[in-house]
Design a protein around this motif. Structure first.
Motif, PDB file in Angstrom:
ATOM      1  N   GLN A  37       0.823  -1.202   0.000  1.00  0.00           N
ATOM      2  CA  GLN A  37       0.000   0.000   0.000  1.00  0.00           C
ATOM      3  C   GLN A  37       0.870   1.270   0.000  1.00  0.00           C
ATOM      4  O   GLN A  37       0.577   2.236  -0.700  1.00  0.00           O
ATOM      5  CB  GLN A  37      -0.934   0.003   1.213  1.00  0.00           C
ATOM      6  N   GLU A  38       1.947   1.240   0.795  1.00  0.00           N
ATOM      7  CA  GLU A  38       2.836   2.396   0.835  1.00  0.00           C
ATOM      8  C   GLU A  38       3.539   2.581  -0.510  1.00  0.00           C
ATOM      9  O   GLU A  38       3.748   3.701  -0.955  1.00  0.00           O
ATOM     10  CB  GLU A  38       3.861   2.216   1.953  1.00  0.00           C
ATOM     11  N   ARG A  39       3.884   1.466  -1.147  1.00  0.00           N
ATOM     12  CA  ARG A  39       4.547   1.549  -2.438  1.00  0.00           C
ATOM     13  C   ARG A  39       3.616   2.112  -3.502  1.00  0.00           C
ATOM     14  O   ARG A  39       4.026   2.827  -4.405  1.00  0.00           O
ATOM     15  CB  ARG A  39       5.048   0.166  -2.862  1.00  0.00           C
ATOM     16  N   ARG A  40       2.343   1.824  -3.379  1.00  0.00           N
ATOM     17  CA  ARG A  40       1.364   2.252  -4.382  1.00  0.00           C
ATOM     18  C   ARG A  40       0.504   3.403  -3.876  1.00  0.00           C
ATOM     19  O   ARG A  40      -0.594   3.616  -4.378  1.00  0.00           O
ATOM     20  CB  ARG A  40       0.477   1.074  -4.757  1.00  0.00           C
ATOM     21  N   VAL A  41       1.014   4.155  -2.890  1.00  0.00           N
ATOM     22  CA  VAL A  41       0.194   5.186  -2.269  1.00  0.00           C
ATOM     23  C   VAL A  41      -0.257   6.235  -3.288  1.00  0.00           C
ATOM     24  O   VAL A  41      -1.400   6.697  -3.251  1.00  0.00           O
ATOM     25  CB  VAL A  41       0.952   5.859  -1.098  1.00  0.00           C
ATOM     26  N   LEU A  44      -2.931   4.634  -5.520  1.00  0.00           N
ATOM     27  CA  LEU A  44      -4.162   4.449  -4.774  1.00  0.00           C
ATOM     28  C   LEU A  44      -4.848   5.777  -4.477  1.00  0.00           C
ATOM     29  O   LEU A  44      -6.064   5.851  -4.315  1.00  0.00           O
ATOM     30  CB  LEU A  44      -3.869   3.710  -3.464  1.00  0.00           C
ATOM     31  N   THR A  45      -4.050   6.869  -4.430  1.00  0.00           N
ATOM     32  CA  THR A  45      -4.619   8.186  -4.123  1.00  0.00           C
ATOM     33  C   THR A  45      -5.337   8.776  -5.329  1.00  0.00           C
ATOM     34  O   THR A  45      -6.458   9.278  -5.224  1.00  0.00           O
ATOM     35  CB  THR A  45      -3.531   9.158  -3.656  1.00  0.00           C
TER      36      THR A  45
END
Length: 210
Positions: A37-41, A44-45
């Motif tokens: 999730q942090e890598r794709r933040v 995803l935003t």
């Protein structure tokens, strides 16, 4: 052989080990999900994105700027700063006509006649009205040099008729002639026609036309 009573503690130990292993697996899975999730933040935003259509591009080589001839420019400025003499005797250099025209050696009388008739179109003008002697001399030197450098061939220099001068004498008229004779860029000059300023101006032919 061990009794059932002896196996119970072992069974408890195995069950505890299984629970600990499952808990560790869950912890690792949660950590991996968080890292993803942090890598794709950013993705995803902002949500789903559509890649730009790829097009062919041509990369042009940038031309290097021409080197600035700084030394030559410094030399030219030094030449321009050298004062033109007011004392030079030009009587022998002027034509013995009523307008006291000038032509450099090698320039034919026909060139002077053409200049007087307006054969060449005027490409520039310098008006010395209101300037004191030193300012007029510097302005004329810069004007002649710059005009020749820009490829201008026929220009007008307005020195005035002296109507506003003491004694109503044209203060700059004689000086301008002296200064022009000393400029290598000047091939010839004549008094302007009445429509171009008459006795208050000179038509000057610069290097390159003849």
């Amino acid at each position: 052989m061990r009794s059932l009573a002896d196996l119970k503690p072992l069974a408890r130990e195995l069950a505890a080990a299984r629970l600990a292993a499952e808990a560790e697996r869950e912890r690792l899975a949660a950590a991996m999900r968080l890292a993803e999730q942090e890598r794709r933040v950013f993705e995803l935003t902002v949500g789903p994105v559509t890649p730009l259509r790829r097009v062919d591009r041509v990369l042009h080589d940038l031309e290097q700027p021409a080197p600035e001839p700084r030394q030559r420019e410094a030399d030219e400025r030094a030449v321009l700063l050298q004062a033109l003499s007011d004392e030079i005797d030009i009587e022998s250099l002027l034509e013995t006509d009523e307008t006291l025209s000038f032509r450099r050696e090698g320039i034919s009388l026909e060139v002077v006649r053409k200049l007087r008739r307006g054969h060449w179109a005027l490409q520039g003008q310098l008006d010395l009205h209101g300037l004191r002697r030193d300012a007029a001399r510097e302005a004329l030197s810069h004007f002649v040099h710059d005009s020749s450098r820009r490829g201008l061939r026929c220009v007008r220099v307005v020195h005035g008729k002296g109507h506003g001068s003491p004694g109503r004498e044209p203060v700059l008229k004689g000086r301008v002639r002296r200064w022009l004779v000393q400029k290598n860029e000047v091939l010839a000059f004549v008094q302007a026609r009445a429509s171009d300023g008459g006795a208050g101006a000179l038509i000057v032919l610069l290097t390159g036309t003849a």
